[in-house]
Design a protein around this motif. Sequence first.
Motif, PDB file in Angstrom:
ATOM      1  N   ILE A  47       0.842  -1.204   0.000  1.00 22.92           N
ATOM      2  CA  ILE A  47       0.000   0.000   0.000  1.00 22.92           C
ATOM      3  C   ILE A  47       0.872   1.247   0.000  1.00 22.92           C
ATOM      4  CG2 ILE A  47      -1.633   1.368   1.360  1.00 22.92           C
ATOM      5  CD1 ILE A  47      -2.886  -1.328   2.259  1.00 22.92           C
ATOM      6  N   LYS A  48       1.882   1.281   0.847  1.00 21.20           N
ATOM      7  CA  LYS A  48       2.784   2.445   0.902  1.00 21.20           C
ATOM      8  C   LYS A  48       3.491   2.644  -0.442  1.00 21.20           C
ATOM      9  CE  LYS A  48       6.788   4.500   3.200  1.00 21.20           C
ATOM     10  NZ  LYS A  48       6.518   5.733   2.536  1.00 21.20           N
ATOM     11  N   GLU A  49       3.986   1.557  -1.017  1.00 19.58           N
ATOM     12  CA  GLU A  49       4.672   1.657  -2.313  1.00 19.58           C
ATOM     13  C   GLU A  49       3.725   2.163  -3.402  1.00 19.58           C
ATOM     14  OE1 GLU A  49       6.246  -2.298  -2.781  1.00 19.58           O
ATOM     15  OE2 GLU A  49       8.053  -1.820  -1.602  1.00 19.58           O
ATOM     16  N   SER A  50       2.466   1.731  -3.361  1.00 20.41           N
ATOM     17  CA  SER A  50       1.483   2.198  -4.344  1.00 20.41           C
ATOM     18  C   SER A  50       1.217   3.696  -4.202  1.00 20.41           C
ATOM     19  CB  SER A  50       0.166   1.440  -4.193  1.00 20.41           C
ATOM     20  OG  SER A  50       0.339   0.090  -4.494  1.00 20.41           O
ATOM     21  N   ILE A  51       1.033   4.136  -2.975  1.00 12.00           N
ATOM     22  CA  ILE A  51       0.790   5.561  -2.728  1.00 12.00           C
ATOM     23  C   ILE A  51       1.993   6.376  -3.185  1.00 12.00           C
ATOM     24  CG2 ILE A  51       0.516   7.321  -0.931  1.00 12.00           C
ATOM     25  CD1 ILE A  51      -1.201   5.225   0.605  1.00 12.00           C
ATOM     26  N   ASP A  52       3.194   5.948  -2.791  1.00 12.02           N
ATOM     27  CA  ASP A  52       4.409   6.666  -3.189  1.00 12.02           C
ATOM     28  C   ASP A  52       4.547   6.703  -4.707  1.00 12.02           C
ATOM     29  OD1 ASP A  52       5.037   7.196  -0.549  1.00 12.02           O
ATOM     30  OD2 ASP A  52       6.637   5.686  -0.423  1.00 12.02           O
ATOM     31  N   SER A  53       4.224   5.596  -5.370  1.00 12.73           N
ATOM     32  CA  SER A  53       4.327   5.526  -6.826  1.00 12.73           C
ATOM     33  C   SER A  53       3.408   6.543  -7.498  1.00 12.73           C
ATOM     34  CB  SER A  53       3.999   4.116  -7.300  1.00 12.73           C
ATOM     35  OG  SER A  53       3.992   4.051  -8.697  1.00 12.73           O
ATOM     36  N   VAL A  54       2.171   6.626  -7.024  1.00  9.14           N
ATOM     37  CA  VAL A  54       1.218   7.594  -7.605  1.00  9.14           C
ATOM     38  C   VAL A  54       1.714   9.018  -7.367  1.00  9.14           C
ATOM     39  CG1 VAL A  54      -1.117   8.551  -7.396  1.00  9.14           C
ATOM     40  CG2 VAL A  54      -0.784   6.082  -7.493  1.00  9.14           C
ATOM     41  N   LEU A  55       2.164   9.313  -6.150  1.00  9.75           N
ATOM     42  CA  LEU A  55       2.624  10.668  -5.836  1.00  9.75           C
ATOM     43  C   LEU A  55       3.876  11.037  -6.626  1.00  9.75           C
ATOM     44  CD1 LEU A  55       2.094  10.714  -1.965  1.00  9.75           C
ATOM     45  CD2 LEU A  55       0.692  11.841  -3.708  1.00  9.75           C
ATOM     46  N   LYS A  56       4.753  10.079  -6.849  1.00 13.24           N
ATOM     47  CA  LYS A  56       5.992  10.349  -7.594  1.00 13.24           C
ATOM     48  C   LYS A  56       5.742  10.483  -9.090  1.00 13.24           C
ATOM     49  CE  LYS A  56       9.165   8.217  -4.317  1.00 13.24           C
ATOM     50  NZ  LYS A  56      10.073   7.094  -4.024  1.00 13.24           N
ATOM     51  N   SER A  57       4.749   9.753  -9.607  1.00 14.13           N
ATOM     52  CA  SER A  57       4.500   9.775 -11.054  1.00 14.13           C
ATOM     53  C   SER A  57       3.499  10.857 -11.474  1.00 14.13           C
ATOM     54  CB  SER A  57       4.006   8.411 -11.526  1.00 14.13           C
ATOM     55  OG  SER A  57       2.743   8.116 -10.963  1.00 14.13           O
ATOM     56  N   THR A  58       2.859  11.506 -10.517  1.00 13.88           N
ATOM     57  CA  THR A  58       1.905  12.569 -10.830  1.00 13.88           C
ATOM     58  C   THR A  58       2.583  13.918 -10.611  1.00 13.88           C
ATOM     59  OG1 THR A  58       0.081  11.166 -10.080  1.00 13.88           O
ATOM     60  CG2 THR A  58      -0.365  13.531 -10.295  1.00 13.88           C
ATOM     61  N   THR A  59       2.654  14.702 -11.673  1.00  9.64           N
ATOM     62  CA  THR A  59       3.248  16.032 -11.559  1.00  9.64           C
ATOM     63  C   THR A  59       2.142  17.082 -11.446  1.00  9.64           C
ATOM     64  OG1 THR A  59       3.264  16.489 -13.936  1.00  9.64           O
ATOM     65  CG2 THR A  59       5.209  15.337 -13.024  1.00  9.64           C
ATOM     66  N   LEU A  60       2.550  18.270 -11.105  1.00 10.95           N
ATOM     67  CA  LEU A  60       1.592  19.376 -11.081  1.00 10.95           C
ATOM     68  C   LEU A  60       1.003  19.611 -12.470  1.00 10.95           C
ATOM     69  CD1 LEU A  60       3.346  21.895  -8.674  1.00 10.95           C
ATOM     70  CD2 LEU A  60       1.289  20.539  -8.232  1.00 10.95           C
ATOM     71  N   GLN A  61       1.780  19.347 -13.522  1.00  5.20           N
ATOM     72  CA  GLN A  61       1.250  19.515 -14.881  1.00  5.20           C
ATOM     73  C   GLN A  61       0.114  18.531 -15.136  1.00  5.20           C
ATOM     74  OE1 GLN A  61       2.131  22.008 -17.206  1.00  5.20           O
ATOM     75  NE2 GLN A  61       0.152  21.280 -17.934  1.00  5.20           N
ATOM     76  N   ASP A  62       0.246  17.311 -14.629  1.00  2.65           N
ATOM     77  CA  ASP A  62      -0.845  16.342 -14.752  1.00  2.65           C
ATOM     78  C   ASP A  62      -2.108  16.879 -14.094  1.00  2.65           C
ATOM     79  OD1 ASP A  62       0.821  14.413 -16.017  1.00  2.65           O
ATOM     80  OD2 ASP A  62       1.509  13.692 -14.057  1.00  2.65           O
ATOM     81  N   MET A  63      -1.938  17.494 -12.946  1.00  3.89           N
ATOM     82  CA  MET A  63      -3.085  18.048 -12.227  1.00  3.89           C
ATOM     83  C   MET A  63      -3.669  19.254 -12.953  1.00  3.89           C
ATOM     84  SD  MET A  63      -1.938  17.581  -8.267  1.00  3.89           S
ATOM     85  CE  MET A  63      -3.571  18.064  -7.676  1.00  3.89           C
TER      86      MET A  63
END
Length: 147
Positions: free
Chosen positions: A113-129
Motif C-alpha cells: 500500500i505504501k509503495e502504491s501511494i508513493d508511486s502515484v505521488l511520484k508519477s503525478t506532476t503538477l502539470q498532470d493536475m
Amino acid sequence: MKLSTKGRYGVKSVLELAIHYGKEPVSIKSIAEQHSISEYYLEQLFAQLRKAGIIKSIRGAYGGYTLNKPPGQVPVYDIIQVLEGDIEISDCVEDTACSNMNQCATRLLWVRIKESIDSVLKSTTLQDMVDDYNMMNQNQKDGVERE
C-alpha cells in the motif's frame, strides 16, 4: 488513513501556482479567499515550500508566489514530502524492530500500500493536475453549452 490539512491545503495551493505558471505571481490572499484557507496558515505552508525550493516569492506591489520550476518538473510527492514527511501506513513498514517481521503477511500488505501511494505521488506532476483541471473545466463548459 488521511492526509493532514498541511498536505491537502499545500497541494491545493501549489496547484493554483501551477495553473498560473508563466503568468503573474499569485498572492496568498487570493488563494486563501478562493479556497477558504487561513492566510496565516498558508504563509506557514509556503515558508516550508519556499525553503525547500518548490516555490519562490516575488516582492513588490505585483508580487506573490510562483513555482520555482515548470509544473511538469514538480512531482506531487515533493510537496507531500516537505509538508507531511513520509506517509506512514503502519509503524512496522519502516520500523525494523519487530520480531515477527519475516513472518508477518499483514506487513507485506502495508508495504505494498505504501509503495502504491508513493508511486502515484511520484508519477503525478503538477502539470498532470493542471491538465486534469483544464479538462474538468472544459467538460463543464461543454455540458453547459449542450443544455
